[in-house]
Design a protein around this motif. Structure first.
Motif, mmCIF file in Angstrom:
data_model
loop_
_atom_site.group_PDB
_atom_site.id
_atom_site.type_symbol
_atom_site.label_atom_id
_atom_site.label_comp_id
_atom_site.label_asym_id
_atom_site.label_seq_id
_atom_site.Cartn_x
_atom_site.Cartn_y
_atom_site.Cartn_z
ATOM 1 N N ASP A 68 50.368 44.332 34.727
ATOM 2 C CA ASP A 68 49.169 43.735 35.292
ATOM 3 C C ASP A 68 49.583 42.374 35.844
ATOM 4 O O ASP A 68 50.002 41.506 35.082
ATOM 5 C CB ASP A 68 48.105 43.580 34.206
ATOM 6 C CG ASP A 68 46.779 43.054 34.734
ATOM 7 O OD1 ASP A 68 46.767 42.437 35.822
ATOM 8 O OD2 ASP A 68 45.746 43.227 34.050
ATOM 9 N N ARG A 118 47.928 39.901 36.885
ATOM 10 C CA ARG A 118 47.051 38.779 36.591
ATOM 11 C C ARG A 118 47.607 37.939 35.439
ATOM 12 O O ARG A 118 48.173 38.481 34.488
ATOM 13 C CB ARG A 118 45.655 39.269 36.216
ATOM 14 C CG ARG A 118 44.916 39.979 37.343
ATOM 15 C CD ARG A 118 43.569 40.490 36.857
ATOM 16 N NE ARG A 118 43.724 41.463 35.769
ATOM 17 C CZ ARG A 118 42.715 41.943 35.038
ATOM 18 N NH1 ARG A 118 41.485 41.515 35.260
ATOM 19 N NH2 ARG A 118 42.938 42.828 34.087
ATOM 20 N N GLU A 127 43.125 36.591 38.367
ATOM 21 C CA GLU A 127 43.874 36.825 39.597
ATOM 22 C C GLU A 127 44.469 35.518 40.106
ATOM 23 O O GLU A 127 43.855 34.457 39.986
ATOM 24 C CB GLU A 127 42.946 37.392 40.678
ATOM 25 C CG GLU A 127 42.314 38.736 40.336
ATOM 26 C CD GLU A 127 43.220 39.912 40.662
ATOM 27 O OE1 GLU A 127 44.351 39.670 41.142
ATOM 28 O OE2 GLU A 127 42.795 41.054 40.424
ATOM 29 N N TYR A 128 45.667 35.594 40.670
ATOM 30 C CA TYR A 128 46.261 34.449 41.350
ATOM 31 C C TYR A 128 47.164 35.005 42.459
ATOM 32 O O TYR A 128 47.483 36.202 42.471
ATOM 33 C CB TYR A 128 47.039 33.564 40.364
ATOM 34 C CG TYR A 128 48.420 34.060 40.017
ATOM 35 C CD1 TYR A 128 49.552 33.592 40.696
ATOM 36 C CD2 TYR A 128 48.612 35.006 39.016
ATOM 37 C CE1 TYR A 128 50.819 34.053 40.398
ATOM 38 C CE2 TYR A 128 49.874 35.468 38.706
ATOM 39 C CZ TYR A 128 50.967 34.996 39.396
ATOM 40 O OH TYR A 128 52.223 35.457 39.105
#
Length: 242
Positions: free
Chosen positions: A194, A196, A215-216
């Motif tokens: 994942d 994130r 999120e980024y």
């Protein structure tokens, strides 16, 4: 009191910028960093400076130790060693002295914190299985142990009858009769497929543990690693590329 436990930023300033926004949105009162601020990422100096300016308690991880050269640390990955040489040159001697001054563990009122293993801080042991947790719970007497190093958010719960592992949960209510061994995940390089970033909020008033996944721009972070000529394996790890 809302306390955020963050770990394993690994020089990823793009993740830090999104983390900072999420911390503010969630009304965090205190930030505790569980180490490995640098190495792997393209912005070690910026990440280190952010931690120094924003975190209330900071402990040292093995990559911090390796680059500061304050203790002997065995790193076997040749690509990590290559990147560590580059990272060493990105920070100052004063930065390395500061890192060297940081502790390997720390006691809070109701918790012990460390980067890896509370029984032998600095051992680089990974606590990821029920067997690991069974061996670790006798090593602390407080209700909580928060740690990093695994890059995966995990919550082990010890009841009178058993030890269980909780994964993929957003919020967990705390029982005062239970003990908790909490891996807070990674801000800069999650390893659970994942992309994130992850961290944990302990809400003392509500009596809960909150697992944050945020999120980024991870592809941008990966691109910067490549642009600076750093080992592509670390760009792939951030971008979750095959």
């Amino acid at each position: 009191m809302r306390t955020a436990f963050i770990s394993d930023i690994h020089g990823n300033i793009h993740a830090v910028e999104s983390l900072e926004k999420d911390l503010k949105e969630n009304g965090v009162d205190r930030i505790i960093c569980l180490g490995d601020m640098i190495n792997f990422g393209a912005n070690p100096k910026e990440a280190l400076d952010w931690v120094r300016e924003n975190c209330d308690i900071i402990i040292r991880g093995e990559h911090d130790t390796f680059i500061a050269q304050c203790e002997d640390v065995f790193i076997s990955n040749p690509e990590a060693i290559k990147l560590a040489d580059w990272t060493y040159d990105q920070i100052s001697e004063k930065d390395r002295e500061y890192i060297s001054s940081l502790p390997l563990d720390y006691d809070l009122d109701n918790a012990v914190i460390t980067h890896d293993d509370p029984s032998i801080p600095g051992s680089m042991y990974y606590i990821t299985s029920l067997k690991d947790a069974k061996d670790t719970f006798p090593c602390f007497t407080k209700q909580f142990c928060f740690y990093g190093h695994t890059h995966i958010p995990l919550i082990f719960i010890k009841t009178e009858e058993s030890i269980k592992l909780i994964r993929d949960v957003q919020e967990l209510k705390i029982n005062r009769n239970e003990q908790y061994l909490v891996s807070v995940g990674s801000v800069g390089q999650p390893r659970d497929r994942d992309p994130r970033l992850s961290y944990i909020i302990y809400d003392q008033e509500e009596g809960s543990l909150i697992v944050r996944r945020v999120e980024y721009p991870h592809l941008k972070a990966a691109e910067e690693i490549l642009k600076k000529g750093l080992p592509p394996i670390f760009a792939k790890a951030v971008a979750k590329m095959p």
